[in-house]
Design a protein around this motif. Structure first.
Motif, PDB file in Angstrom:
ATOM      1  N   GLY A 124       0.815  -1.216   0.000  1.00 42.54           N
ATOM      2  CA  GLY A 124       0.000   0.000   0.000  1.00 42.54           C
ATOM      3  C   GLY A 124       0.842   1.257   0.000  1.00 42.54           C
ATOM      4  O   GLY A 124       0.547   2.222  -0.717  1.00 42.54           O
ATOM      5  N   GLN A 125       1.924   1.248   0.775  1.00 33.60           N
ATOM      6  CA  GLN A 125       2.806   2.417   0.850  1.00 33.60           C
ATOM      7  C   GLN A 125       3.507   2.664  -0.480  1.00 33.60           C
ATOM      8  O   GLN A 125       3.721   3.815  -0.862  1.00 33.60           O
ATOM      9  CB  GLN A 125       3.838   2.246   1.976  1.00 33.60           C
ATOM     10  N   SER A 126       3.844   1.605  -1.186  1.00 33.23           N
ATOM     11  CA  SER A 126       4.513   1.792  -2.489  1.00 33.23           C
ATOM     12  C   SER A 126       3.614   2.559  -3.454  1.00 33.23           C
ATOM     13  O   SER A 126       4.095   3.383  -4.233  1.00 33.23           O
ATOM     14  CB  SER A 126       4.934   0.449  -3.084  1.00 33.23           C
ATOM     15  N   TYR A 127       2.312   2.327  -3.399  1.00 31.09           N
ATOM     16  CA  TYR A 127       1.381   3.087  -4.250  1.00 31.09           C
ATOM     17  C   TYR A 127       1.254   4.525  -3.756  1.00 31.09           C
ATOM     18  O   TYR A 127       1.248   5.463  -4.561  1.00 31.09           O
ATOM     19  CB  TYR A 127      -0.001   2.411  -4.296  1.00 31.09           C
ATOM     20  N   ARG A 128       1.151   4.710  -2.428  1.00 26.43           N
ATOM     21  CA  ARG A 128       1.048   6.068  -1.879  1.00 26.43           C
ATOM     22  C   ARG A 128       2.289   6.884  -2.222  1.00 26.43           C
ATOM     23  O   ARG A 128       2.188   8.072  -2.549  1.00 26.43           O
ATOM     24  CB  ARG A 128       0.831   6.014  -0.362  1.00 26.43           C
ATOM     25  N   ASP A 129       3.451   6.252  -2.196  1.00 27.10           N
ATOM     26  CA  ASP A 129       4.693   6.955  -2.547  1.00 27.10           C
ATOM     27  C   ASP A 129       4.720   7.391  -4.005  1.00 27.10           C
ATOM     28  O   ASP A 129       5.427   8.329  -4.366  1.00 27.10           O
ATOM     29  CB  ASP A 129       5.916   6.070  -2.264  1.00 27.10           C
ATOM     30  N   ARG A 130       3.943   6.732  -4.854  1.00 26.68           N
ATOM     31  CA  ARG A 130       3.854   7.093  -6.273  1.00 26.68           C
ATOM     32  C   ARG A 130       2.726   8.079  -6.535  1.00 26.68           C
ATOM     33  O   ARG A 130       2.400   8.372  -7.685  1.00 26.68           O
ATOM     34  CB  ARG A 130       3.662   5.846  -7.121  1.00 26.68           C
ATOM     35  N   GLY A 131       2.072   8.553  -5.461  1.00 24.00           N
ATOM     36  CA  GLY A 131       1.020   9.555  -5.612  1.00 24.00           C
ATOM     37  C   GLY A 131      -0.322   8.988  -6.018  1.00 24.00           C
ATOM     38  O   GLY A 131      -1.172   9.714  -6.548  1.00 24.00           O
ATOM     39  N   THR A 132      -0.531   7.717  -5.781  1.00 26.48           N
ATOM     40  CA  THR A 132      -1.804   7.086  -6.124  1.00 26.48           C
ATOM     41  C   THR A 132      -2.203   6.186  -4.954  1.00 26.48           C
ATOM     42  O   THR A 132      -1.604   6.255  -3.889  1.00 26.48           O
ATOM     43  CB  THR A 132      -1.686   6.284  -7.449  1.00 26.48           C
ATOM     44  N   THR A 133      -3.207   5.379  -5.157  1.00 25.36           N
ATOM     45  CA  THR A 133      -3.581   4.421  -4.123  1.00 25.36           C
ATOM     46  C   THR A 133      -3.750   3.049  -4.759  1.00 25.36           C
ATOM     47  O   THR A 133      -4.022   2.922  -5.960  1.00 25.36           O
ATOM     48  CB  THR A 133      -4.905   4.789  -3.421  1.00 25.36           C
ATOM     49  N   PHE A 134      -3.601   2.042  -3.953  1.00 23.73           N
ATOM     50  CA  PHE A 134      -3.802   0.672  -4.388  1.00 23.73           C
ATOM     51  C   PHE A 134      -5.218   0.492  -4.924  1.00 23.73           C
ATOM     52  O   PHE A 134      -5.432  -0.165  -5.943  1.00 23.73           O
ATOM     53  CB  PHE A 134      -3.541  -0.263  -3.195  1.00 23.73           C
ATOM     54  N   GLU A 135      -6.177   1.103  -4.244  1.00 24.95           N
ATOM     55  CA  GLU A 135      -7.580   0.954  -4.613  1.00 24.95           C
ATOM     56  C   GLU A 135      -7.911   1.545  -5.982  1.00 24.95           C
ATOM     57  O   GLU A 135      -8.913   1.177  -6.587  1.00 24.95           O
ATOM     58  CB  GLU A 135      -8.480   1.602  -3.545  1.00 24.95           C
ATOM     59  N   GLN A 136      -7.071   2.447  -6.486  1.00 27.46           N
ATOM     60  CA  GLN A 136      -7.310   3.061  -7.800  1.00 27.46           C
ATOM     61  C   GLN A 136      -6.828   2.185  -8.954  1.00 27.46           C
ATOM     62  O   GLN A 136      -7.076   2.523 -10.110  1.00 27.46           O
ATOM     63  CB  GLN A 136      -6.613   4.417  -7.877  1.00 27.46           C
ATOM     64  N   GLN A 137      -6.186   1.073  -8.672  1.00 23.28           N
ATOM     65  CA  GLN A 137      -5.681   0.213  -9.736  1.00 23.28           C
ATOM     66  C   GLN A 137      -6.822  -0.601 -10.330  1.00 23.28           C
ATOM     67  O   GLN A 137      -7.493  -1.336  -9.610  1.00 23.28           O
ATOM     68  CB  GLN A 137      -4.587  -0.716  -9.200  1.00 23.28           C
ATOM     69  N   PRO A 138      -7.075  -0.456 -11.621  1.00 15.37           N
ATOM     70  CA  PRO A 138      -8.256  -1.088 -12.218  1.00 15.37           C
ATOM     71  C   PRO A 138      -8.195  -2.616 -12.246  1.00 15.37           C
ATOM     72  O   PRO A 138      -9.233  -3.266 -12.295  1.00 15.37           O
ATOM     73  CB  PRO A 138      -8.289  -0.510 -13.637  1.00 15.37           C
TER      74      PRO A 138
END
Length: 153
Positions: free
Chosen positions: A84-98
């Motif tokens: 989850g943190q890896s996605y937040r660090d990229r400026g997005t969220t895990f939940e936004q991945q289609p």
């Protein structure tokens, strides 16, 4: 991220079996009881559930969170919090991945891979019931104490 990666490097087992699951799970339950925490604890070796305990104040929703966190660790091979943190660090969220259904996957803290040194992830230890960082920290603390006791004993 470096701290989360360091945890996975440091918290590795030489072997892991039913006795380890009982000791680690009992340690987590004991820590939660001492701190008056309402959590569910789950430990698996592959698909085999070796330990499961739901403390007062938890619900079946905690079991659902556990399943979703485990799917993240199995898919990515890293703790659910690190993913989850890896996605937040990229400026997005895990939940936004289609391509990742949030009804099946939850990159929220609390699930940590059981890693065998020289082999890789072979199972999971999961806590659900607290804010995600607290779930993660409880698992990491218990793993550290468990491994320290094994080395000393």
């Amino acid at each position: 991220m470096s701290e989360l990666q360091e945890q996975e490097e440091r918290l590795q087992f030489d072997r892991f079996d039913h006795d380890d699951a009982w000791e680690l799970g009992s340690r987590l339950v004991g820590m939660a009881r001492e701190r008056d925490l309402s959590v569910t604890v789950d430990i698996r070796l592959g698909d085999h559930q070796l330990f499961h305990c739901a403390l007062p104040g938890t619900t079946a929703d905690n079991d659902d969170w556990i399943e979703r966190k485990i799917r993240v660790v199995r898919r990515f091979g890293h703790s659910s919090y690190l993913v989850g943190q890896s996605y937040r660090d990229r400026g997005t969220t895990f939940e936004q991945q289609p391509h990742l259904d949030p009804a099946r996957y939850a990159a929220h803290g609390g699930c940590f891979p059981i890693i065998l040194r020289g082999t890789g992830p072979v199972g999971t230890v999961t806590v659900s019931g607290l804010p995600q960082l607290d779930d993660h920290r409880l698992v990491v603390e218990a793993l550290g104490l468990h491994l320290e006791a094994k080395r000393a004993g």
